[in-house]
Design a protein around this motif. Structure first.
Motif, PDB file in Angstrom:
ATOM      1  N   TYR A 253      -6.088   0.529  -0.799  1.00 26.81           N
ATOM      2  CA  TYR A 253      -6.731   1.107  -1.730  1.00 26.81           C
ATOM      3  C   TYR A 253      -6.516   0.610  -3.619  1.00 26.81           C
ATOM      4  O   TYR A 253      -6.518   1.306  -4.396  1.00 26.81           O
ATOM      5  CB  TYR A 253      -6.457   2.606  -1.781  1.00 26.81           C
ATOM      6  CG  TYR A 253      -7.186   2.969  -0.350  1.00 26.81           C
ATOM      7  CD1 TYR A 253      -8.364   2.988   0.286  1.00 26.81           C
ATOM      8  CD2 TYR A 253      -5.998   3.505   0.459  1.00 26.81           C
ATOM      9  CE1 TYR A 253      -8.609   3.801   0.897  1.00 26.81           C
ATOM     10  CE2 TYR A 253      -6.503   3.799   1.588  1.00 26.81           C
ATOM     11  CZ  TYR A 253      -8.045   4.221   2.057  1.00 26.81           C
ATOM     12  OH  TYR A 253      -8.330   4.393   3.255  1.00 26.81           O
ATOM     13  N   PHE A 254      -5.939  -0.430  -3.082  1.00 25.30           N
ATOM     14  CA  PHE A 254      -5.886  -1.287  -5.058  1.00 25.30           C
ATOM     15  C   PHE A 254      -6.874  -2.784  -4.590  1.00 25.30           C
ATOM     16  O   PHE A 254      -6.649  -3.205  -3.739  1.00 25.30           O
ATOM     17  CB  PHE A 254      -4.174  -1.690  -4.745  1.00 25.30           C
ATOM     18  CG  PHE A 254      -3.856  -2.194  -3.525  1.00 25.30           C
ATOM     19  CD1 PHE A 254      -4.049  -3.513  -3.593  1.00 25.30           C
ATOM     20  CD2 PHE A 254      -2.790  -1.521  -3.103  1.00 25.30           C
ATOM     21  CE1 PHE A 254      -2.966  -3.869  -2.866  1.00 25.30           C
ATOM     22  CE2 PHE A 254      -1.975  -1.764  -2.009  1.00 25.30           C
ATOM     23  CZ  PHE A 254      -2.255  -2.840  -1.861  1.00 25.30           C
ATOM     24  N   PRO A 255      -6.970  -3.588  -5.369  1.00 25.29           N
ATOM     25  CA  PRO A 255      -7.851  -4.501  -5.893  1.00 25.29           C
ATOM     26  C   PRO A 255      -6.975  -5.422  -5.405  1.00 25.29           C
ATOM     27  O   PRO A 255      -5.354  -5.816  -6.178  1.00 25.29           O
ATOM     28  CB  PRO A 255      -8.373  -4.641  -7.009  1.00 25.29           C
ATOM     29  CG  PRO A 255      -7.691  -4.025  -8.135  1.00 25.29           C
ATOM     30  CD  PRO A 255      -7.379  -2.901  -7.127  1.00 25.29           C
ATOM     31  N   ILE A 256      -7.195  -6.568  -4.924  1.00 30.51           N
ATOM     32  CA  ILE A 256      -6.582  -8.201  -4.158  1.00 30.51           C
ATOM     33  C   ILE A 256      -7.182  -9.273  -4.707  1.00 30.51           C
ATOM     34  O   ILE A 256      -8.626  -8.859  -4.679  1.00 30.51           O
ATOM     35  CB  ILE A 256      -5.814  -8.210  -2.559  1.00 30.51           C
ATOM     36  CG1 ILE A 256      -5.397  -7.022  -1.982  1.00 30.51           C
ATOM     37  CG2 ILE A 256      -5.591  -9.456  -2.680  1.00 30.51           C
ATOM     38  CD1 ILE A 256      -5.258  -6.850  -1.073  1.00 30.51           C
TER      39      ILE A 256
ATOM     40  N   LYS B 116       0.995  -1.852  -0.273  1.00 32.21           N
ATOM     41  CA  LYS B 116      -0.008   0.142  -0.135  1.00 32.21           C
ATOM     42  C   LYS B 116       0.748   1.473   0.328  1.00 32.21           C
ATOM     43  O   LYS B 116       0.700   1.920  -0.532  1.00 32.21           O
ATOM     44  CB  LYS B 116      -0.503  -0.031   1.014  1.00 32.21           C
ATOM     45  CG  LYS B 116      -1.660   1.289   1.054  1.00 32.21           C
ATOM     46  CD  LYS B 116      -2.812   1.237   3.007  1.00 32.21           C
ATOM     47  CE  LYS B 116      -3.695   2.815   3.192  1.00 32.21           C
ATOM     48  NZ  LYS B 116      -3.925   2.367   4.291  1.00 32.21           N
ATOM     49  N   LYS B 117       2.119   1.305   0.528  1.00 38.74           N
ATOM     50  CA  LYS B 117       2.915   2.118   0.332  1.00 38.74           C
ATOM     51  C   LYS B 117       4.047   2.728   0.018  1.00 38.74           C
ATOM     52  O   LYS B 117       4.040   3.813  -0.594  1.00 38.74           O
ATOM     53  CB  LYS B 117       3.684   2.124   2.263  1.00 38.74           C
ATOM     54  CG  LYS B 117       3.436   1.683   3.275  1.00 38.74           C
ATOM     55  CD  LYS B 117       3.918   1.573   4.384  1.00 38.74           C
ATOM     56  CE  LYS B 117       3.730   1.296   5.898  1.00 38.74           C
ATOM     57  NZ  LYS B 117       5.035   0.735   6.212  1.00 38.74           N
TER      58      LYS B 117
ATOM     59  N   LYS C 275      -0.848  -0.937  -7.847  1.00 38.62           N
ATOM     60  CA  LYS C 275      -2.305  -0.875  -8.503  1.00 38.62           C
ATOM     61  C   LYS C 275      -3.213  -1.999  -8.545  1.00 38.62           C
ATOM     62  O   LYS C 275      -4.151  -1.968  -8.335  1.00 38.62           O
ATOM     63  CB  LYS C 275      -1.508  -0.419  -9.684  1.00 38.62           C
ATOM     64  CG  LYS C 275      -2.764  -0.433 -10.862  1.00 38.62           C
ATOM     65  CD  LYS C 275      -2.448   0.124 -11.850  1.00 38.62           C
ATOM     66  CE  LYS C 275      -3.178   0.108 -13.194  1.00 38.62           C
ATOM     67  NZ  LYS C 275      -2.782   0.735 -14.384  1.00 38.62           N
ATOM     68  N   ILE C 276      -2.233  -3.402  -8.319  1.00 34.67           N
ATOM     69  CA  ILE C 276      -3.484  -4.362  -8.018  1.00 34.67           C
ATOM     70  C   ILE C 276      -2.171  -5.529  -7.681  1.00 34.67           C
ATOM     71  O   ILE C 276      -1.196  -5.791  -8.018  1.00 34.67           O
ATOM     72  CB  ILE C 276      -4.021  -4.639  -9.442  1.00 34.67           C
ATOM     73  CG1 ILE C 276      -4.715  -6.305  -9.286  1.00 34.67           C
ATOM     74  CG2 ILE C 276      -3.045  -5.539 -10.500  1.00 34.67           C
ATOM     75  CD1 ILE C 276      -5.562  -6.784  -9.970  1.00 34.67           C
ATOM     76  N   LEU C 277      -2.665  -6.495  -6.415  1.00 35.13           N
ATOM     77  CA  LEU C 277      -2.062  -7.787  -5.956  1.00 35.13           C
ATOM     78  C   LEU C 277      -2.601  -8.812  -6.404  1.00 35.13           C
ATOM     79  O   LEU C 277      -3.363  -8.620  -6.078  1.00 35.13           O
ATOM     80  CB  LEU C 277      -1.852  -7.356  -4.503  1.00 35.13           C
ATOM     81  CG  LEU C 277      -1.571  -8.673  -3.747  1.00 35.13           C
ATOM     82  CD1 LEU C 277       0.169  -8.668  -4.337  1.00 35.13           C
ATOM     83  CD2 LEU C 277      -1.615  -8.177  -2.014  1.00 35.13           C
ATOM     84  N   VAL C 278      -1.634  -9.771  -7.135  1.00 36.19           N
ATOM     85  CA  VAL C 278      -2.535 -11.041  -7.680  1.00 36.19           C
ATOM     86  C   VAL C 278      -2.041 -11.942  -6.842  1.00 36.19           C
ATOM     87  O   VAL C 278      -0.600 -12.099  -6.920  1.00 36.19           O
ATOM     88  CB  VAL C 278      -2.650 -11.030  -8.756  1.00 36.19           C
ATOM     89  CG1 VAL C 278      -2.552 -12.271  -9.849  1.00 36.19           C
ATOM     90  CG2 VAL C 278      -2.916 -10.204 -10.269  1.00 36.19           C
TER      91      VAL C 278
END
Length: 257
Positions: free
Chosen positions: A141-144, A109-110, A114-117
């Protein structure tokens, strides 16, 4: 990724092999992050204890190469309660596993992720993963998103000849084929067997160990496995994941615009 000499480098985005300079550049330009998660547990007499980790790491790198994404070091331990008591099996508690996911996501997050897969090779990781992602939803604040052998039933049609044991994948035709494709030198195909244990009356309603159900640790027919089947399944799953991530990112970009 293509290096300066025009040669494709499949290891270029392995975070643990990069220096600060490369990592800072990557997070500024394309902060897609892939976390492979596996397990350290028995897979019968013919497959290595790292089978789930090898799968997760292999798929993560293949997907990363297609998307120019960052691959984090694999987490080699998972929630393996059902195999406890078998020598060498390492199991994290449900809370410990979820806390690792929390901490990784909070660190990312820091950095403007953009996205964690998350790619898991171990099915039992799915439940704690689901609840970890739900908890993170309100302040990350990013999709996982996470995958475990995605769309497997569809990809297996006409390819996999054996039946699953109670819907489970473990040391069977599927996992053995996949490992043959990833690293056949680690597979003792001469030891592969077929075992479909009787289903206990309390299965799914108690906390019985799987190690008490199967004598060999195999659930299915590993003797039907081939490298070619594994290559097809892996290629299909990588294509599926890349397509899904691409569509999600496109949706994110449209919302920003």
């Amino acid at each position: 990724m293509i290096n300066e000499e025009g040669v494709r480098n499949y290891m270029a985005y392995d975070l643990e092999q990069l220096t600060r300079i490369e990592v800072e550049k990557i997070f500024k330009t394309n902060p897609i992050v892939i976390l492979p998660v596996g397990a350290t547990e028995q897979h019968g007499p013919h497959l290595p204890y790292g089978t789930d980790s090898f799968y997760a790491e292999y798929v993560a790198r293949k997907v990363a190469d297609r998307l120019d994404a960052v691959v984090l070091p694999v987490i080699p331990y998972g929630y393996s309660y059902v195999w406890e008591g078998i020598p060498g099996v390492i199991s994290l508690s449900d809370d410990t596993f979820k806390n690792i996911i929390y901490d990784v996501a909070n660190s990312l997050k820091k950095h403007g992720c953009k996205i964690l897969v998350i790619i898991t090779g171990h099915e039992a990781n799915i439940r704690p993963l689901k609840f970890a992602v739900r908890k993170l939803h309100n302040y990350i604040y990013f999709p996982i998103i996470y995958f475990h052998y995605p769309n497997l039933d569809q990809f297996s049609k006409g390819i996999i000849k054996s039946q699953k044991w109670y819907g489970m994948i473990h040391a069977c035709e599927i996992e053995t084929s996949v490992m043959l494709a990833i690293n056949e030198s680690l597979v003792r195909l001469d030891r592969a067997i077929k075992e479909y244990p009787d289903i206990p009356a309390d299965y799914g309603y108690s906390d019985d160990y799987l190690g008490n159900i199967s004598k060999s640790g195999v659930f299915g027919d590993a003797t039907l496995a081939t490298k070619e089947k594994g290559e097809y399944l892996l290629d299909s799953m990588v294509d599926f994941i890349v397509d899904k991530i691409t569509k999600i990112i496109d949706e994110i970009d449209r919302k920003i615009e």
